[in-house]
Design a protein around this motif. Sequence first.
Motif, PDB file in Angstrom:
ATOM      1  N   ILE A 140       0.873  -1.180   0.000  1.00 12.17           N
ATOM      2  CA  ILE A 140       0.000   0.000   0.000  1.00 12.17           C
ATOM      3  C   ILE A 140       0.907   1.226   0.000  1.00 12.17           C
ATOM      4  CG2 ILE A 140      -1.774   1.281   1.255  1.00 12.17           C
ATOM      5  CD1 ILE A 140      -2.609  -1.311   2.590  1.00 12.17           C
ATOM      6  N   LEU A 141       0.650   2.160  -0.878  1.00 11.67           N
ATOM      7  CA  LEU A 141       1.483   3.357  -0.947  1.00 11.67           C
ATOM      8  C   LEU A 141       0.886   4.478  -0.094  1.00 11.67           C
ATOM      9  CD1 LEU A 141       2.603   3.544  -4.683  1.00 11.67           C
ATOM     10  CD2 LEU A 141       3.456   2.120  -2.800  1.00 11.67           C
ATOM     11  N   HIS A 142       1.763   5.140   0.643  1.00  9.05           N
ATOM     12  CA  HIS A 142       1.350   6.257   1.499  1.00  9.05           C
ATOM     13  C   HIS A 142       2.499   7.262   1.570  1.00  9.05           C
ATOM     14  CE1 HIS A 142      -0.268   8.659   4.697  1.00  9.05           C
ATOM     15  NE2 HIS A 142       0.716   8.346   5.509  1.00  9.05           N
ATOM     16  N   ASP A 143       2.149   8.548   1.592  1.00  8.63           N
ATOM     17  CA  ASP A 143       3.158   9.607   1.651  1.00  8.63           C
ATOM     18  C   ASP A 143       2.619  10.759   2.471  1.00  8.63           C
ATOM     19  OD1 ASP A 143       5.387  11.275   1.060  1.00  8.63           O
ATOM     20  OD2 ASP A 143       4.277  12.179  -0.581  1.00  8.63           O
ATOM     21  N   TRP A 144       3.397  11.218   3.453  1.00 10.54           N
ATOM     22  CA  TRP A 144       2.958  12.316   4.309  1.00 10.54           C
ATOM     23  C   TRP A 144       2.799  13.626   3.528  1.00 10.54           C
ATOM     24  CZ3 TRP A 144       4.291   7.990   6.685  1.00 10.54           C
ATOM     25  CH2 TRP A 144       3.701   7.709   7.907  1.00 10.54           C
ATOM     26  N   HIS A 145       3.671  13.904   2.576  1.00  9.16           N
ATOM     27  CA  HIS A 145       3.577  15.162   1.830  1.00  9.16           C
ATOM     28  C   HIS A 145       2.260  15.224   1.052  1.00  9.16           C
ATOM     29  CE1 HIS A 145       7.927  16.347   2.349  1.00  9.16           C
ATOM     30  NE2 HIS A 145       7.912  15.097   2.784  1.00  9.16           N
ATOM     31  N   SER A 146       1.845  14.102   0.507  1.00  4.74           N
ATOM     32  CA  SER A 146       0.562  14.049  -0.189  1.00  4.74           C
ATOM     33  C   SER A 146      -0.585  14.280   0.783  1.00  4.74           C
ATOM     34  CB  SER A 146       0.406  12.696  -0.885  1.00  4.74           C
ATOM     35  OG  SER A 146      -0.825  12.610  -1.562  1.00  4.74           O
ATOM     36  N   TRP A 147      -0.489  13.691   1.963  1.00  4.85           N
ATOM     37  CA  TRP A 147      -1.512  13.890   2.996  1.00  4.85           C
ATOM     38  C   TRP A 147      -1.591  15.361   3.383  1.00  4.85           C
ATOM     39  CZ3 TRP A 147      -1.035  11.270   8.489  1.00  4.85           C
ATOM     40  CH2 TRP A 147      -2.178  11.539   9.244  1.00  4.85           C
ATOM     41  N   TRP A 148      -0.431  15.971   3.630  1.00  5.41           N
ATOM     42  CA  TRP A 148      -0.417  17.382   4.016  1.00  5.41           C
ATOM     43  C   TRP A 148      -1.077  18.260   2.954  1.00  5.41           C
ATOM     44  CZ3 TRP A 148       5.505  17.014   5.241  1.00  5.41           C
ATOM     45  CH2 TRP A 148       5.687  16.348   6.466  1.00  5.41           C
ATOM     46  N   ALA A 149      -0.719  18.020   1.705  1.00  3.91           N
ATOM     47  CA  ALA A 149      -1.261  18.859   0.635  1.00  3.91           C
ATOM     48  C   ALA A 149      -2.759  18.642   0.476  1.00  3.91           C
ATOM     49  CB  ALA A 149      -0.538  18.559  -0.680  1.00  3.91           C
ATOM     50  N   GLY A 150      -3.199  17.405   0.555  1.00  4.73           N
ATOM     51  CA  GLY A 150      -4.607  17.098   0.347  1.00  4.73           C
ATOM     52  C   GLY A 150      -5.514  17.512   1.485  1.00  4.73           C
ATOM     53  N   ALA A 151      -4.930  17.845   2.646  1.00  6.31           N
ATOM     54  CA  ALA A 151      -5.741  18.189   3.816  1.00  6.31           C
ATOM     55  C   ALA A 151      -6.015  19.684   3.925  1.00  6.31           C
ATOM     56  CB  ALA A 151      -5.041  17.709   5.087  1.00  6.31           C
TER      57      ALA A 151
ATOM     58  N   VAL B 193      -2.960   1.958  -4.298  1.00  5.76           N
ATOM     59  CA  VAL B 193      -2.831   3.378  -3.957  1.00  5.76           C
ATOM     60  C   VAL B 193      -4.208   3.865  -3.506  1.00  5.76           C
ATOM     61  CG1 VAL B 193      -2.239   5.679  -4.783  1.00  5.76           C
ATOM     62  CG2 VAL B 193      -1.021   3.692  -5.686  1.00  5.76           C
ATOM     63  N   PRO B 194      -4.493   3.857  -2.206  1.00  9.74           N
ATOM     64  CA  PRO B 194      -5.798   4.356  -1.770  1.00  9.74           C
ATOM     65  C   PRO B 194      -6.048   5.796  -2.209  1.00  9.74           C
ATOM     66  CG  PRO B 194      -4.739   3.143  -0.015  1.00  9.74           C
ATOM     67  CD  PRO B 194      -3.714   3.303  -1.093  1.00  9.74           C
ATOM     68  N   GLN B 195      -5.038   6.643  -2.049  1.00  5.09           N
ATOM     69  CA  GLN B 195      -5.136   8.022  -2.523  1.00  5.09           C
ATOM     70  C   GLN B 195      -3.774   8.701  -2.368  1.00  5.09           C
ATOM     71  OE1 GLN B 195      -7.092  11.882  -0.683  1.00  5.09           O
ATOM     72  NE2 GLN B 195      -8.674  10.552  -1.489  1.00  5.09           N
ATOM     73  N   LEU B 196      -3.281   9.268  -3.439  1.00  4.31           N
ATOM     74  CA  LEU B 196      -2.059  10.069  -3.406  1.00  4.31           C
ATOM     75  C   LEU B 196      -2.326  11.324  -4.228  1.00  4.31           C
ATOM     76  CD1 LEU B 196       0.750   7.378  -3.759  1.00  4.31           C
ATOM     77  CD2 LEU B 196       0.348   8.860  -1.783  1.00  4.31           C
ATOM     78  N   TYR B 197      -2.934  12.301  -3.587  1.00  2.95           N
ATOM     79  CA  TYR B 197      -3.298  13.562  -4.243  1.00  2.95           C
ATOM     80  C   TYR B 197      -2.083  14.224  -4.875  1.00  2.95           C
ATOM     81  CZ  TYR B 197      -4.136  18.644  -4.180  1.00  2.95           C
ATOM     82  OH  TYR B 197      -4.194  19.981  -4.499  1.00  2.95           O
ATOM     83  N   LEU B 198      -0.977  14.259  -4.140  1.00  2.01           N
ATOM     84  CA  LEU B 198       0.270  14.860  -4.621  1.00  2.01           C
ATOM     85  C   LEU B 198       1.227  13.745  -5.007  1.00  2.01           C
ATOM     86  CD1 LEU B 198       2.280  17.707  -2.883  1.00  2.01           C
ATOM     87  CD2 LEU B 198       3.410  15.593  -3.535  1.00  2.01           C
ATOM     88  N   LEU B 199       1.753  13.815  -6.226  1.00  7.49           N
ATOM     89  CA  LEU B 199       2.771  12.870  -6.671  1.00  7.49           C
ATOM     90  C   LEU B 199       3.901  13.632  -7.355  1.00  7.49           C
ATOM     91  CD1 LEU B 199       0.810   9.841  -8.192  1.00  7.49           C
ATOM     92  CD2 LEU B 199       2.323   9.793  -6.206  1.00  7.49           C
ATOM     93  N   THR B 200       5.120  13.358  -6.953  1.00  4.69           N
ATOM     94  CA  THR B 200       6.266  13.938  -7.646  1.00  4.69           C
ATOM     95  C   THR B 200       6.423  13.273  -9.011  1.00  4.69           C
ATOM     96  OG1 THR B 200       7.821  12.329  -6.745  1.00  4.69           O
ATOM     97  CG2 THR B 200       7.413  14.324  -5.431  1.00  4.69           C
TER      98      THR B 200
END
Length: 656
Positions: free
Chosen positions: A399-410, A456-463
């Motif tokens: 499962i993919l998870h990234d804090w930066h994506s979480w921060w941006a999406g919140a 990928v449940p959700q990754l709003y921000l992707l590099t």
Amino acid sequence: MRPTLADAARGRILFGGDYNPEQWPEETWHEDVRLMKAAHVNSVTLGVFSWSTLEPEPGAREFGWLDRLMDLLHESGVGVVLATPTASPPPWMGRLHPDTLPRDADGRTEVWGGRQHFSHSSATYRRYAAAITEDLAARYAGHPALTMWHINNEYCTFDYGDEAAAAFRRWLRTRYGTLDALNSAWGTAFWSQGYDTWDGILPPRHAHYLKNPAQVLDFRRFTSDMLLECFTAERGIVRRYTPHTPVTSNFMPLWIGQDAWRWAGEEDVVSVDVYPDPRDPLGGQRGALVHDLTRSQARGPWMLMEQAAGPVNWRGVNHPKPRGLGRLWSLQAVARGADAVCYFQWRQSRQGAEKFHSGMVSHAGEQGRTYQEIRRIGAELASVGAEVTGTRIDADVAILHDWHSWWAGAHEGRLSREVDLPEVLTAWHRALWEAHLTCDFAHPEHDLSGYRLVVVPQLYLLTDAAVGNLLSYVGDGGTLVCGFLTGVADEDDRIRPGGMDARLRGLFGIRTLHEWWPLEAGETVRCEGFRGTLWSEEIEAEPGAAETVPYRGGELDGLPAVLRNGRAWYVSTLPEPDALRELLASAAAGAGVRPVLAGLPAGVEAVRRGGLLFLLNHGKEPVTVHVPGSHQEMLGGEKVTGSVTLDRYGVAVLRP
């Protein structure tokens, strides 16, 4: 070579918890040690909240009590995880040095009287923290009881004060170099926010209306980095004195304030605090999610630093754990990779803010149910420790998870406040957990080649690097299942043309993403064969390029809810739990991933670790589990052939 948890565990499961003897008369210590030995406790954490006891006034040192305690524990065979006490500075520090106190976004100062009342950017705080850490390390480096260092505790401080503002500006100059680069990254042409001097930049304090989302994102990055600087500074001190002693600091599960992927790379031992609600029917799954995430951050065995032996004190209603549930959840942690099972705290406090938070020895004392259950857990962990410690868990799913994506999406200006990333992540993990598919977590830029299925449940921000990684993974034969609102923004929270990265649209067979259609709380959307919740999207598929599951009825009638383009799936809604489980199980089967054990009853979890099979019954009724072949049941010692019966909250550990 860096030390590891194995250096502290020494072929056993560490079992114990936070010990706060300064709260008790010294004659209680001998009683504590007697009870610890009876419960197979072999590790305690000392000093987490002891700063004012160790340094009652500036520069003073009161180590005598700690000397006696360290000696007593060593004589009794109990190892010590020695903490730096820097999470809660003494009142004198805030009184004499107001610059050490953090300020919130509204400008209010957080004063002493609670905990975590320190500014991560304060030079004064850092100086005092370094001094007490230096003296602790110098004094106890050679003590035979010392097995590990625990730095601070649950780093979770945000600071919007003047010293933090100056540090934020320095951090931004390092990141961007020029104001032109910063203005571009922050999109400051919007609302006339362009900066002509670095001195004009502040933390995202209270604003009249919505704050700049890129500024908020960078402030979260900065805060994580400043806290990490505090950790690494103290870690550097203790390493100078004890280079072969592992160092940790405990995470809170899915805490938004730390980039835990980056932090985990700086720790010798990755540890976490886990507190599922005993009344939550999915408490076991929520615990499993944290276990899987922590194991993945550790890339191997990890430490359960804190759990509750009974009730906590911070929920609206604090329920105790039913008989057997604490044992179940402790052994679940071991099944999912823990080589240390510990609690907050050893003896329940009689005073203070956490006097109703349970301890391994509750207010009922030695004869209380809580301590008696702790004794059983300790004995069982001792019986399996030699066979399980140091072993790993193999997973074919990530499962993919990234804090930066979480921060941006919140950000507060998002499309739906009903979309909460931890709950979306939990829903997808639950689907895999209920399908008995063991999974790791991974960062979107990690090497994914070892996994048959990536979700990928959700990754709003992707590099760009992350997008390229996903494309390469599928191109090399991997199967990818991706949830809604993914690949929308770049690393500066800039919306990508078309509302989704064009490479991802091509991967999933999406011709045009016309509109996002978020759903109200409780609202559903009908799809072919199931109902979707939380979200939907108006998508046009490439002609002939994708298999689709359509929406039925409403504005999106006939448009694809789920697309499958070769080995890449895109799910534009959140299917209800049964439907999501079936979808992911189907994708897994197509990728060659099989459940740990087929035909398991509802509520039974199966995990393989090393050569052992753990069976855990999260239900309130006994169940029979069919297990091919003959096995030795390690907790009870009996031979098992063909099937095993699990009591309510029952556990079996089977060895072939």
